[in-house]
Design a protein around this motif. Structure first.
Motif, PDB file in Angstrom:
ATOM      1  N   PRO A  52       0.820  -1.215   0.000  1.00  0.00           N
ATOM      2  CA  PRO A  52       0.000   0.000   0.000  1.00  0.00           C
ATOM      3  C   PRO A  52       0.854   1.265   0.000  1.00  0.00           C
ATOM      4  N   GLU A  53       0.246   2.333  -0.422  1.00  0.00           N
ATOM      5  CA  GLU A  53       0.928   3.624  -0.467  1.00  0.00           C
ATOM      6  C   GLU A  53       1.301   4.054   0.945  1.00  0.00           C
ATOM      7  N   PRO A  54       2.548   4.505   1.187  1.00  0.00           N
ATOM      8  CA  PRO A  54       2.962   4.890   2.548  1.00  0.00           C
ATOM      9  C   PRO A  54       2.166   6.092   3.063  1.00  0.00           C
ATOM     10  N   VAL A  55       1.916   6.090   4.348  1.00  0.00           N
ATOM     11  CA  VAL A  55       1.205   7.200   4.980  1.00  0.00           C
ATOM     12  C   VAL A  55       2.158   8.381   5.121  1.00  0.00           C
ATOM     13  N   PRO A  56       1.718   9.600   4.829  1.00  0.00           N
ATOM     14  CA  PRO A  56       2.594  10.769   4.940  1.00  0.00           C
ATOM     15  C   PRO A  56       3.124  10.938   6.360  1.00  0.00           C
ATOM     16  N   ALA A  57       4.295  11.517   6.470  1.00  0.00           N
ATOM     17  CA  ALA A  57       4.915  11.751   7.773  1.00  0.00           C
ATOM     18  C   ALA A  57       4.081  12.749   8.571  1.00  0.00           C
ATOM     19  N   PRO A  58       4.032  12.589   9.900  1.00  0.00           N
ATOM     20  CA  PRO A  58       3.197  13.474  10.723  1.00  0.00           C
ATOM     21  C   PRO A  58       3.611  14.932  10.678  1.00  0.00           C
ATOM     22  N   ALA A  59       4.906  15.235  10.497  1.00  0.00           N
ATOM     23  CA  ALA A  59       5.375  16.626  10.571  1.00  0.00           C
ATOM     24  C   ALA A  59       4.718  17.468   9.495  1.00  0.00           C
ATOM     25  N   GLY A  60       4.182  18.523   9.722  1.00  0.00           N
ATOM     26  CA  GLY A  60       3.637  19.417   8.697  1.00  0.00           C
ATOM     27  C   GLY A  60       2.203  19.141   8.334  1.00  0.00           C
ATOM     28  N   ARG A  61       1.542  18.257   9.041  1.00  0.00           N
ATOM     29  CA  ARG A  61       0.155  17.970   8.696  1.00  0.00           C
ATOM     30  C   ARG A  61      -0.736  19.188   8.870  1.00  0.00           C
ATOM     31  N   ALA A  62      -0.554  19.890   9.985  1.00  0.00           N
ATOM     32  CA  ALA A  62      -1.459  20.995  10.280  1.00  0.00           C
ATOM     33  C   ALA A  62      -1.418  22.057   9.206  1.00  0.00           C
ATOM     34  N   GLY A  63      -0.197  22.426   8.788  1.00  0.00           N
ATOM     35  CA  GLY A  63      -0.093  23.451   7.760  1.00  0.00           C
ATOM     36  C   GLY A  63      -0.608  22.971   6.428  1.00  0.00           C
ATOM     37  N   ALA A  64      -0.328  21.719   6.080  1.00  0.00           N
ATOM     38  CA  ALA A  64      -0.728  21.220   4.772  1.00  0.00           C
ATOM     39  C   ALA A  64      -2.225  21.115   4.652  1.00  0.00           C
ATOM     40  N   ALA A  65      -2.899  20.853   5.749  1.00  0.00           N
ATOM     41  CA  ALA A  65      -4.340  20.661   5.692  1.00  0.00           C
ATOM     42  C   ALA A  65      -5.105  21.968   5.680  1.00  0.00           C
ATOM     43  N   ALA A  66      -4.429  23.063   5.845  1.00  0.00           N
ATOM     44  CA  ALA A  66      -5.116  24.338   5.931  1.00  0.00           C
ATOM     45  C   ALA A  66      -5.705  24.739   4.590  1.00  0.00           C
ATOM     46  N   GLY A  67      -6.711  25.567   4.642  1.00  0.00           N
ATOM     47  CA  GLY A  67      -7.328  26.066   3.417  1.00  0.00           C
ATOM     48  C   GLY A  67      -7.696  27.518   3.576  1.00  0.00           C
ATOM     49  N   GLY A  68      -8.315  28.078   2.554  1.00  0.00           N
ATOM     50  CA  GLY A  68      -8.702  29.465   2.593  1.00  0.00           C
ATOM     51  C   GLY A  68      -9.999  29.661   3.361  1.00  0.00           C
ATOM     52  N   ALA A  69     -10.491  30.887   3.337  1.00  0.00           N
ATOM     53  CA  ALA A  69     -11.736  31.206   4.020  1.00  0.00           C
ATOM     54  C   ALA A  69     -12.911  30.548   3.312  1.00  0.00           C
ATOM     55  N   PRO A  70     -13.954  30.221   4.029  1.00  0.00           N
ATOM     56  CA  PRO A  70     -15.121  29.594   3.401  1.00  0.00           C
ATOM     57  C   PRO A  70     -15.685  30.458   2.280  1.00  0.00           C
ATOM     58  N   ARG A  71     -16.135  29.833   1.205  1.00  0.00           N
ATOM     59  CA  ARG A  71     -16.657  30.534   0.035  1.00  0.00           C
ATOM     60  C   ARG A  71     -18.180  30.454   0.082  1.00  0.00           C
ATOM     61  N   TYR A  72     -18.804  31.362   0.817  1.00  0.00           N
ATOM     62  CA  TYR A  72     -20.250  31.294   0.979  1.00  0.00           C
ATOM     63  C   TYR A  72     -20.990  31.632  -0.311  1.00  0.00           C
ATOM     64  N   GLY A  73     -20.434  32.550  -1.098  1.00  0.00           N
ATOM     65  CA  GLY A  73     -21.064  32.881  -2.376  1.00  0.00           C
ATOM     66  C   GLY A  73     -21.079  31.692  -3.316  1.00  0.00           C
ATOM     67  N   LEU A  74     -19.959  30.971  -3.378  1.00  0.00           N
ATOM     68  CA  LEU A  74     -19.880  29.773  -4.215  1.00  0.00           C
ATOM     69  C   LEU A  74     -20.855  28.717  -3.712  1.00  0.00           C
ATOM     70  N   PHE A  75     -20.950  28.590  -2.385  1.00  0.00           N
ATOM     71  CA  PHE A  75     -21.881  27.622  -1.803  1.00  0.00           C
ATOM     72  C   PHE A  75     -23.317  27.950  -2.193  1.00  0.00           C
TER      73      PHE A  75
END
Length: 509
Positions: free
Chosen positions: A274-297
């Motif tokens: 199976p594909e290796p699981v990503p290393a724990p370091a940097g998960r928090a930053g990588a998972a971040a996203g922009g502000a919610p797009r209420y107009g698009l919603f």
């Protein structure tokens, strides 16, 4: 960082709300799928598809934790495509197309509200949703033909004399027929579903996954032919005492279970890590996203709601009562005279608003004609439907021994040619559809024509036209009789259809 995490959570909340809205807007489509799962053994696996998809997404949680979440407006440009597909299928009551359109909206929701990176991470679970759609019944006739040819070929190789006529064959010990239950469609769908899941869980390269899925398609088709041959041989060698009745199906499912175990065993030789699981370091930053797009919603919700609203606007009940449609046949025309019936057979059509059956003769030629009139496609009243057949499966009197598509000069063009036989009679049949003034024997084109007529607001009917005659051994005389009848009386039949439509509109007004 806290704001970013909060933004991701809000975007996930928007996705959940959008998904629930989709299920609410299209609840009838989902209910139709569930109804088929509950009453069809072939598609009972549909109940497992959504839980399996949730499990597959959960398996990717470590990868999703480091995947950026960001709304993507590009998906909105594609969302109208499955919506329009759903609408066209809704107006002509094409259940499979409607359900495919509904399922196709789910990956687009993921793309629009969570982003393309998330779609890539769960691409297979999203693809696996397609197995929730109950489809594949169109493969039954070719599978029946293959099973019959495969079985007969092995019987001949076994040195047993066999007489073949279509999907029916006789050997010295008894008569056999390949019916829908013998087509192997259940084995094929089950094998394809399990094979696709096995390929995803055990391989990482796309090439191996595709090859195993192709293997999962080919193996049950060949195995079903071998199963049919084994059942015939067991019955033949046991003087028709074994492999009949209930044990006929028990042998089939036991054999299928062995075939599936064999398929998985062969597949295990090429298993990949199976594909290796990503290393724990940097998960928090990588998972971040922009502000919610209420107009698009909001725009997304409007696009989802637009198609059911459009369907309601198109759902104009033309108020026709069955007794208001007076569909009749001419008494005499072009040398053809109405005569007494020469057969008690007639097509097995259902839900029509009106029907007409008559018999005509010209010289020694005798032809029957049947019209099935559908004012508009709706649930339980569809011209183009798998339940509308020349004969039902396992008919006590009639057997279908051949079906093909042929061209008729001077008539409607291509038609479906069917050959039936009973103990006392043989029939040659031509049937096709007349939809909005157009003739076709293609069910897919017919559905498109029905959708076009509904979108135009024309209200013109869909009519099944069936003409038939007794078949002689040579086959030339009866084909000529059908061709001549179509040439002489088809315009008059169309005139009667138009007259019935005009009178129904006058009565409705």
């Amino acid at each position: 960082m806290q704001m970013q995490a909060s933004g991701v959570q809000q975007q996930l909340l928007l996705f959940v709300v959008a998904l629930l809205s989709l299920l609410a807007f299209y609840h009838q489509t989902l209910a139709g799928m569930i109804d088929i799962w509950s009453r069809s053994e072939t598609f009972a696996h549909g109940f497992l598809i959504f839980p399996i998809v949730l499990f597959l997404v959960w398996r990717r949680r470590e990868h999703l934790a480091v995947t950026p979440v960001a709304a993507d407006a590009r998906a909105l440009w594609l969302l109208p495509l499955p919506g329009l597909l759903w609408l066209l299928a809704e107006v002509v009551d094409a259940a499979v197309i409607r359900q495919l359109g509904f399922i196709a909206m789910i990956p687009l929701l993921v793309w629009a509200l969570l982003g393309w990176a998330v779609v890539r991470q769960i691409a297979f679970p999203l693809f696996f949703l397609i197995f929730a759609v109950p489809m594949g019944e169109g493969l039954i006739p070719p599978l029946m033909d293959f099973t019959a040819v495969f079985t007969v070929s092995l019987i001949k190789l076994s040195g047993i004399p066999v007489y073949v006529e279509g999907t029916y064959f006789s050997i010295p010990s008894g008569n056999w027929s390949v019916v829908e239950a013998c087509s192997g469609i259940r084995y094929l769908i089950a094998s394809l579903t399990m094979g696709a899941l096995y390929a995803y869980l055990n391989y990482t390269s796309l090439r191996r996954r595709i090859l195993f899925i192709l293997f999962a398609i080919a193996l049950p088709i060949l195995a079903n032919g071998l199963r049919a041959y084994m059942i015939v041989m067991i019955a033949h060698l046991s003087d028709m005492k074994l492999a009949l009745g209930v044990d006929h199906f028990i042998y089939g499912w036991v054999f299928f279970g062995i075939v599936m175990l064999l398929m998985f065993w062969i597949g295990s030789f090429w298993r990949e890590e199976p594909e290796p699981v990503p290393a724990p370091a940097g998960r928090a930053g990588a998972a971040a996203g922009g502000a919610p797009r209420y107009g698009l919603f909001a725009l997304l919700i409007l696009l989802l709601a637009a198609w059911p609203v459009a369907a309601q606007l198109l759902e104009r009940d033309i108020g026709l009562e069955r007794e208001r449609i007076a569909l009749t046949l001419p008494e005499a025309a072009a040398g053809w005279q109405r005569v007494e019936p020469f057969t008690d057979w007639q097509p097995d059509y259902r839900g029509m608003d009106a029907e007409a059956l008559g018999f005509f003769a010209q010289g020694e030629a005798s032809v029957g004609v049947y019209l099935a009139y559908y004012a508009r496609p709706r649930q339980g009243a569809e011209l183009i439907n798998s339940q509308n057949v020349m004969i039902a499966q396992k008919h006590p009197v009639w057997h279908q021994v051949g079906e093909s598509r042929v061209s008729v000069e001077g008539g409607p063009g291509r038609v479906i040619q069917t050959r039936l036989k009973s103990a006392a009679q043989r029939l040659l049949i031509h049937d096709w559809y007349r939809i909005g003034g157009h003739h076709t024997a293609n069910p897919y084109l017919g559905k498109l024509l029905e959708a076009w007529e509904r979108l135009r607001g024309n209200g013109r009917p869909s009519v099944g036209i069936v003409i038939f005659t007794e078949e002689d051994p040579a086959g030339s005389t009866d084909r000529e009789a059908l061709r001549r009848f179509q040439r002489d009386l088809l315009p008059r039949l169309e005139a009667r259809i138009e007259l019935a439509w005009q009178r129904s509109r006058e009565g409705d007004g």
